[in-house]
Design a protein around this motif. Structure first.
Motif, mmCIF file in Angstrom:
data_model
loop_
_atom_site.group_PDB
_atom_site.id
_atom_site.type_symbol
_atom_site.label_atom_id
_atom_site.label_comp_id
_atom_site.label_asym_id
_atom_site.label_seq_id
_atom_site.Cartn_x
_atom_site.Cartn_y
_atom_site.Cartn_z
ATOM 1 N N SER A 58 0.863 -1.189 0.000
ATOM 2 C CA SER A 58 0.000 0.000 0.000
ATOM 3 C C SER A 58 0.891 1.227 0.000
ATOM 4 O O SER A 58 1.616 1.481 0.955
ATOM 5 C CB SER A 58 -0.909 0.017 1.235
ATOM 6 N N LYS A 59 0.847 1.991 -1.101
ATOM 7 C CA LYS A 59 1.853 3.043 -1.320
ATOM 8 C C LYS A 59 1.398 4.460 -0.997
ATOM 9 O O LYS A 59 2.176 5.250 -0.493
ATOM 10 C CB LYS A 59 2.315 3.013 -2.783
ATOM 11 N N SER A 60 0.157 4.809 -1.360
ATOM 12 C CA SER A 60 -0.238 6.210 -1.204
ATOM 13 C C SER A 60 -1.747 6.360 -1.053
ATOM 14 O O SER A 60 -2.496 5.434 -1.343
ATOM 15 C CB SER A 60 0.233 7.011 -2.430
ATOM 16 N N VAL A 61 -2.151 7.527 -0.565
ATOM 17 C CA VAL A 61 -3.566 7.880 -0.478
ATOM 18 C C VAL A 61 -3.775 9.063 -1.416
ATOM 19 O O VAL A 61 -3.032 10.037 -1.338
ATOM 20 C CB VAL A 61 -3.964 8.295 0.960
ATOM 21 N N ILE A 62 -4.757 8.940 -2.313
ATOM 22 C CA ILE A 62 -5.010 10.071 -3.213
ATOM 23 C C ILE A 62 -6.488 10.458 -3.203
ATOM 24 O O ILE A 62 -7.355 9.640 -2.962
ATOM 25 C CB ILE A 62 -4.590 9.769 -4.680
ATOM 26 N N ASN A 63 -6.722 11.745 -3.437
ATOM 27 C CA ASN A 63 -8.061 12.241 -3.724
ATOM 28 C C ASN A 63 -8.120 12.356 -5.242
ATOM 29 O O ASN A 63 -7.466 13.216 -5.832
ATOM 30 C CB ASN A 63 -8.261 13.609 -3.052
ATOM 31 N N ASN A 64 -8.864 11.452 -5.897
ATOM 32 C CA ASN A 64 -8.897 11.459 -7.370
ATOM 33 C C ASN A 64 -10.061 12.283 -7.918
ATOM 34 O O ASN A 64 -10.388 12.198 -9.097
ATOM 35 C CB ASN A 64 -8.904 10.023 -7.919
ATOM 36 N N GLY A 65 -10.678 13.061 -7.059
ATOM 37 C CA GLY A 65 -11.786 13.915 -7.497
ATOM 38 C C GLY A 65 -13.133 13.218 -7.421
ATOM 39 O O GLY A 65 -14.174 13.858 -7.514
ATOM 40 N N HIS A 66 -13.087 11.889 -7.256
ATOM 41 C CA HIS A 66 -14.327 11.113 -7.144
ATOM 42 C C HIS A 66 -14.407 10.390 -5.810
ATOM 43 O O HIS A 66 -15.482 10.077 -5.321
ATOM 44 C CB HIS A 66 -14.414 10.076 -8.273
ATOM 45 N N SER A 67 -13.237 10.070 -5.260
ATOM 46 C CA SER A 67 -13.179 9.279 -4.031
ATOM 47 C C SER A 67 -11.811 9.457 -3.386
ATOM 48 O O SER A 67 -10.911 10.053 -3.970
ATOM 49 C CB SER A 67 -13.387 7.792 -4.374
ATOM 50 N N ILE A 68 -11.695 8.937 -2.183
ATOM 51 C CA ILE A 68 -10.391 8.804 -1.557
ATOM 52 C C ILE A 68 -9.937 7.375 -1.844
ATOM 53 O O ILE A 68 -10.677 6.425 -1.579
ATOM 54 C CB ILE A 68 -10.454 9.032 -0.031
ATOM 55 N N GLN A 69 -8.750 7.249 -2.400
ATOM 56 C CA GLN A 69 -8.267 5.949 -2.873
ATOM 57 C C GLN A 69 -6.889 5.636 -2.317
ATOM 58 O O GLN A 69 -6.033 6.498 -2.254
ATOM 59 C CB GLN A 69 -8.225 5.992 -4.408
ATOM 60 N N VAL A 70 -6.691 4.399 -1.912
ATOM 61 C CA VAL A 70 -5.356 3.929 -1.530
ATOM 62 C C VAL A 70 -4.795 3.163 -2.721
ATOM 63 O O VAL A 70 -5.417 2.206 -3.214
ATOM 64 C CB VAL A 70 -5.397 3.049 -0.264
ATOM 65 N N ILE A 72 -2.175 0.743 -4.583
ATOM 66 C CA ILE A 72 -1.413 -0.421 -4.172
ATOM 67 C C ILE A 72 -0.572 -0.931 -5.331
ATOM 68 O O ILE A 72 -1.047 -1.017 -6.463
ATOM 69 C CB ILE A 72 -2.372 -1.533 -3.676
ATOM 70 N N ASP A 73 0.683 -1.222 -5.024
ATOM 71 C CA ASP A 73 1.533 -1.898 -5.995
ATOM 72 C C ASP A 73 1.419 -3.370 -5.631
ATOM 73 O O ASP A 73 2.138 -3.876 -4.795
ATOM 74 C CB ASP A 73 2.966 -1.386 -5.863
ATOM 75 N N GLY A 74 0.420 -4.034 -6.227
ATOM 76 C CA GLY A 74 -0.035 -5.315 -5.712
ATOM 77 C C GLY A 74 0.645 -6.553 -6.243
ATOM 78 O O GLY A 74 0.090 -7.648 -6.133
ATOM 79 N N ALA A 75 1.813 -6.410 -6.821
ATOM 80 C CA ALA A 75 2.472 -7.562 -7.447
ATOM 81 C C ALA A 75 2.445 -8.817 -6.573
ATOM 82 O O ALA A 75 2.261 -9.917 -7.068
ATOM 83 C CB ALA A 75 3.898 -7.216 -7.839
ATOM 84 N N ASP A 76 2.603 -8.656 -5.264
ATOM 85 C CA ASP A 76 2.576 -9.842 -4.385
ATOM 86 C C ASP A 76 1.298 -9.949 -3.566
ATOM 87 O O ASP A 76 1.244 -10.732 -2.626
ATOM 88 C CB ASP A 76 3.746 -9.806 -3.384
ATOM 89 N N TYR A 89 -6.355 -12.920 -8.619
ATOM 90 C CA TYR A 89 -6.714 -11.517 -8.853
ATOM 91 C C TYR A 89 -5.824 -10.607 -7.993
ATOM 92 O O TYR A 89 -5.870 -10.673 -6.765
ATOM 93 C CB TYR A 89 -8.187 -11.282 -8.520
ATOM 94 N N GLU A 90 -5.052 -9.765 -8.657
ATOM 95 C CA GLU A 90 -4.112 -8.881 -7.965
ATOM 96 C C GLU A 90 -4.792 -7.564 -7.607
ATOM 97 O O GLU A 90 -5.500 -6.979 -8.422
ATOM 98 C CB GLU A 90 -2.938 -8.624 -8.915
ATOM 99 N N ILE A 91 -4.555 -7.099 -6.377
ATOM 100 C CA ILE A 91 -5.204 -5.849 -5.950
ATOM 101 C C ILE A 91 -4.453 -4.641 -6.512
ATOM 102 O O ILE A 91 -3.217 -4.625 -6.534
ATOM 103 C CB ILE A 91 -5.332 -5.779 -4.402
ATOM 104 N N VAL A 92 -5.213 -3.649 -7.004
ATOM 105 C CA VAL A 92 -4.577 -2.434 -7.524
ATOM 106 C C VAL A 92 -4.896 -1.198 -6.683
ATOM 107 O O VAL A 92 -4.091 -0.268 -6.613
ATOM 108 C CB VAL A 92 -4.951 -2.147 -9.000
ATOM 109 N N GLN A 93 -6.058 -1.199 -6.051
ATOM 110 C CA GLN A 93 -6.436 -0.028 -5.248
ATOM 111 C C GLN A 93 -7.656 -0.368 -4.418
ATOM 112 O O GLN A 93 -8.370 -1.321 -4.713
ATOM 113 C CB GLN A 93 -6.759 1.182 -6.153
ATOM 114 N N PHE A 94 -7.906 0.410 -3.364
ATOM 115 C CA PHE A 94 -9.230 0.378 -2.744
ATOM 116 C C PHE A 94 -9.675 1.801 -2.497
ATOM 117 O O PHE A 94 -8.856 2.734 -2.430
ATOM 118 C CB PHE A 94 -9.275 -0.502 -1.485
#
Ligand code: BO1
Ligand code: ZN
Length: 241
Positions: A58-70, A72-76, A89-94
């Motif tokens: 889990s790398k960062s928290v962003i406000n993408n203008g639609h939601s607050i998103q974490v 994830i660099d989910g390779a593992d 299924y690899e996780i990319v964000q929540f």
């Protein structure tokens, strides 16, 4: 690209103009879940959903203008099991969906009832696809795990994130998660009880590629204190809702 939002001018009823599938689609999310019409799949009782998430992904928290998103660099970090056959299924964000009161905010409803919020953990099928973009266009490409949020006692894990939200109040703001964050800490312990159906991205581009949307029952939802959910004032400044 034209933008979309949640106001009278750019809300869901207008999304068909930028994402035609939103109007013409046959498996659009979200839906109203009617428990008495759902069928119990015996085979899934012995196939719990399994998550392997590494907090340091889990790398960062962003406000993408639609939601607050974490992000994830989910390779593992991945989701398997349940109705997902043998695919990984690899996780990319929540991210979160919420409203301006504790009575509204969730996208899915149960017997017409809306919850205060809904957490979405977004994954793509790495067994069949080599990128999120490819998977997002194809049936069976994505798996979104949903968790209803309802006010209640404090959830220490969710608190960690809501405390950070005041630092990403404007669209485009972001911060680094120095100590990582474990997405599994936001999930209920019981991974054998969920609703699942073929659905879509709930916002533009509304692609019908979400193999399953797994919604934990409301009795299993994560409970948060009123204070753990951003205040109405905070939410207004963070999201155009
Ligand atoms: S949701 O979980 O159904 N609410 C949902 C809705 C839209 C997206 C993801 C999840 N959109 C996509 C974007 C991509 C982006 C990806 C991962 O999310 O279309 O551009 O790469 O963040
Ligand atoms: Zn979502």
């Amino acid at each position: 690209a034209q933008s979309w939002g949640y106001t009278k001018q750019d809300g869901p009823h207008t999304w068909g103009q930028i994402a035609p599938i939103a109007d013409s689609g046959k498996r659009q999310s979200p839906i109203d879940i009617i428990p008495r019409e759902a069928t119990y799949q015996e085979a899934l009782a012995s196939r719990p959903l399994r998550t392997i998430y590494l907090p340091q992904n889990s790398k960062s928290v962003i406000n993408n203008g639609h939601s607050i998103q974490v992000c994830i660099d989910g390779a593992d970090s991945c989701l398997t099991g349940g109705p997902l056959e043998d695919d990984r299924y690899e996780i990319v964000q929540f991210h979160f969906h919420w409203g301006t009161t504790s009575k509204t905010g969730s996208e899915h409803t149960i017997d017409g009832r809306q919850y205060a919020g809904e957490l979405h953990l977004v994954h793509y099928n790495t067994t069949k696809f080599s990128s999120f973009a490819d998977a997002a266009k194809s049936a069976g490409g994505l798996a979104v795990l949903g968790v209803f949020l309802t006010p209640g006692s404090e959830n220490a894990s969710l608190d960690k994130l809501t405390k950070l939200m005041s630092r990403v109040q404007n669209s485009g703001d972001s911060l680094d998660l120095q100590d990582g964050f474990d997405p599994a800490s936001l999930l209920p312990a019981d991974k054998t009880r969920f609703w699942s159906y073929p659905g879509s991205l709930t916002t533009p581009p509304c692609f019908e590629s979400v193999n399953l949307d797994c919604l934990q029952g409301p009795d299993r939802s994560i409970r948060t204190t009123a204070g753990a959910v951003p205040s109405t004032e905070d939410r207004k400044s963070m999201l155009p809702c």
